[in-house]
Design a protein around this motif. Structure first.
Motif, PDB file in Angstrom:
ATOM      1  N   VAL A 107     -33.623  42.462 -32.225  1.00 40.97           N
ATOM      2  CA  VAL A 107     -32.483  42.181 -33.102  1.00 40.97           C
ATOM      3  C   VAL A 107     -32.780  42.654 -34.528  1.00 40.97           C
ATOM      4  O   VAL A 107     -31.964  43.308 -35.171  1.00 40.97           O
ATOM      5  CB  VAL A 107     -32.145  40.675 -33.098  1.00 40.97           C
ATOM      6  N   ASN A 108     -33.986  42.332 -35.026  1.00 41.17           N
ATOM      7  CA  ASN A 108     -34.376  42.790 -36.360  1.00 41.17           C
ATOM      8  C   ASN A 108     -34.442  44.312 -36.441  1.00 41.17           C
ATOM      9  O   ASN A 108     -34.062  44.914 -37.446  1.00 41.17           O
ATOM     10  CB  ASN A 108     -35.737  42.193 -36.750  1.00 41.17           C
ATOM     11  N   GLU A 109     -34.917  44.940 -35.365  1.00 42.88           N
ATOM     12  CA  GLU A 109     -35.012  46.408 -35.361  1.00 42.88           C
ATOM     13  C   GLU A 109     -33.627  47.050 -35.441  1.00 42.88           C
ATOM     14  O   GLU A 109     -33.412  48.016 -36.179  1.00 42.88           O
ATOM     15  CB  GLU A 109     -35.741  46.868 -34.095  1.00 42.88           C
ATOM     16  N   LYS A 110     -32.681  46.506 -34.661  1.00 44.65           N
ATOM     17  CA  LYS A 110     -31.314  47.032 -34.696  1.00 44.65           C
ATOM     18  C   LYS A 110     -30.704  46.852 -36.085  1.00 44.65           C
ATOM     19  O   LYS A 110     -30.080  47.771 -36.644  1.00 44.65           O
ATOM     20  CB  LYS A 110     -30.450  46.323 -33.652  1.00 44.65           C
ATOM     21  N   ASP A 117     -31.839  37.458 -24.925  1.00 43.48           N
ATOM     22  CA  ASP A 117     -32.919  37.478 -25.911  1.00 43.48           C
ATOM     23  C   ASP A 117     -33.950  38.567 -25.643  1.00 43.48           C
ATOM     24  O   ASP A 117     -34.682  38.957 -26.542  1.00 43.48           O
ATOM     25  CB  ASP A 117     -33.612  36.118 -25.962  1.00 43.48           C
ATOM     26  N   THR A 118     -34.045  39.022 -24.405  1.00 45.56           N
ATOM     27  CA  THR A 118     -35.000  40.075 -24.081  1.00 45.56           C
ATOM     28  C   THR A 118     -34.421  41.473 -24.304  1.00 45.56           C
ATOM     29  O   THR A 118     -35.101  42.472 -24.077  1.00 45.56           O
ATOM     30  CB  THR A 118     -35.451  39.941 -22.623  1.00 45.56           C
ATOM     31  N   GLY A 119     -33.154  41.547 -24.723  1.00 48.03           N
ATOM     32  CA  GLY A 119     -32.524  42.833 -24.985  1.00 48.03           C
ATOM     33  C   GLY A 119     -31.863  43.460 -23.773  1.00 48.03           C
ATOM     34  O   GLY A 119     -31.416  44.608 -23.838  1.00 48.03           O
ATOM     35  N   ASP A 120     -31.759  42.730 -22.672  1.00 50.48           N
ATOM     36  CA  ASP A 120     -31.124  43.251 -21.468  1.00 50.48           C
ATOM     37  C   ASP A 120     -29.619  42.985 -21.496  1.00 50.48           C
ATOM     38  O   ASP A 120     -29.171  41.930 -21.928  1.00 50.48           O
ATOM     39  CB  ASP A 120     -31.717  42.595 -20.219  1.00 50.48           C
ATOM     40  N   GLU A 121     -28.831  43.945 -21.026  1.00 43.79           N
ATOM     41  CA  GLU A 121     -27.369  43.789 -20.995  1.00 43.79           C
ATOM     42  C   GLU A 121     -26.975  42.751 -19.937  1.00 43.79           C
ATOM     43  O   GLU A 121     -27.473  42.768 -18.821  1.00 43.79           O
ATOM     44  CB  GLU A 121     -26.694  45.124 -20.684  1.00 43.79           C
ATOM     45  N   VAL A 122     -26.048  41.863 -20.327  1.00 42.74           N
ATOM     46  CA  VAL A 122     -25.568  40.845 -19.391  1.00 42.74           C
ATOM     47  C   VAL A 122     -24.054  40.847 -19.269  1.00 42.74           C
ATOM     48  O   VAL A 122     -23.487  40.038 -18.537  1.00 42.74           O
ATOM     49  CB  VAL A 122     -26.042  39.437 -19.823  1.00 42.74           C
ATOM     50  N   GLY A 123     -23.374  41.758 -19.982  1.00 42.25           N
ATOM     51  CA  GLY A 123     -21.922  41.809 -19.890  1.00 42.25           C
ATOM     52  C   GLY A 123     -21.332  42.630 -21.017  1.00 42.25           C
ATOM     53  O   GLY A 123     -22.028  43.280 -21.793  1.00 42.25           O
ATOM     54  N   PHE A 124     -19.981  42.591 -21.099  1.00 42.50           N
ATOM     55  CA  PHE A 124     -19.256  43.342 -22.127  1.00 42.50           C
ATOM     56  C   PHE A 124     -18.571  42.384 -23.064  1.00 42.50           C
ATOM     57  O   PHE A 124     -18.287  41.257 -22.727  1.00 42.50           O
ATOM     58  CB  PHE A 124     -18.219  44.258 -21.486  1.00 42.50           C
TER      59      PHE A 124
END
Length: 266
Positions: free
Chosen positions: A233-236, A259-266
């Motif tokens: 999140v900080n990197e983005k 929280d791990t940066g994996d996509e879970v939806g739109f």
């Protein structure tokens, strides 16, 4: 608050800007985009020229035409209204997310309490057979024993209830306490992560990955970064990409991520 997307109405735009040249169209759009992201424009012409990506002398030539779209102080009535609407929607989603997390914690605590009661009754059933039967509770006693309702559950109590559920799945108490420490004792934030870990297929692996992200973020947080959010999140955000909290997840570039940066939806 950042705004990852901006509403655009082609029909209204074309009707209002039919008299603009190609250059003026480009400049007007750049001003609108800057206004949306930063909730306003600076008053200095030199800064407005840089925002518009044109030389200062060229900006001064087209400035009167573009100023017609703005009120004094370079305020834009239509964009201001859209910003207000966007903020209200965000606040409603955030409130709904918090309410959903509380309801989930209350349900888990009820289940934990019920299991504990059944175990207690089973272990003491034989002993109770030879004991005098207790007298029925008076109305006053019942009122006192039932005074505590699910609405009284605190974030700290929810944390311990979630922790017990994860221990049953093989996740150590020490691991959960490590998460709480990395969250600076924020029980509400820790509960959000534990809820997601309990729902994950591999609770231990999910929680471990979140903890590693938080450790990485706290060790190498750039100036202005939040050490209590995942490193990605900080990197983005450092790269200028908007990332906002949405309930239990994160909203980034039109996607929902965990929280791990994996996509879970739109």
């Amino acid at each position: 608050m950042s705004h990852p997307w901006m509403p655009f109405y082609p029909g209204d735009y074309l009707a209002d800007t039919v008299h603009l040249s190609a250059l003026e169209h480009g400049v007007y759009l750049m001003l609108n985009l800057h206004y949306w992201r930063h909730e306003g424009l600076p008053p200095e012409d030199a800064k407005l020229a840089r925002i518009s990506r044109v030389p200062l002398d060229q900006w001064m030539e087209i400035r009167p035409t573009l100023a017609e779209f703005f009120e004094p102080g370079w305020r834009h009535k239509r964009i201001e209204a859209e910003l207000t609407t966007t903020k209200e929607k965000y606040q409603k989603r955030a409130a709904a997310g918090r309410q959903g997390g509380l309801a989930s914690g209350q349900a888990k605590q009820k289940q934990t309490n019920a299991q504990a009661m059944l175990q207690h009754e089973a272990s003491n059933g034989k002993a109770q057979l030879n004991q005098p039967q207790p007298q029925p509770q008076s109305h006053k006693e019942k009122s006192q024993s039932e005074a505590r309702t699910p609405a009284d559950v605190s974030d700290e109590e929810r944390f311990w209830a979630c922790l017990n559920g994860l221990v049953a799945k093989g996740v150590s108490r020490a691991r959960c306490m490590q998460l709480l420490e990395l969250q600076s004792g924020d029980f509400m934030e820790a509960n959000r992560v534990l809820d997601l870990a309990e729902q994950a297929q591999n609770s231990g692996a999910y929680l471990g990955k979140v903890i590693r992200n938080l450790q990485q973020s706290s060790r190498a947080s750039p100036p202005g970064a939040n050490p209590h959010v995942p490193a990605w999140v900080n990197e983005k955000r450092a790269a200028g990409i908007a990332v906002d909290r949405e309930g239990k997840h994160w909203r980034c570039q039109g996607y929902l991520l965990n929280d791990t940066g994996d996509e879970v939806g739109f």
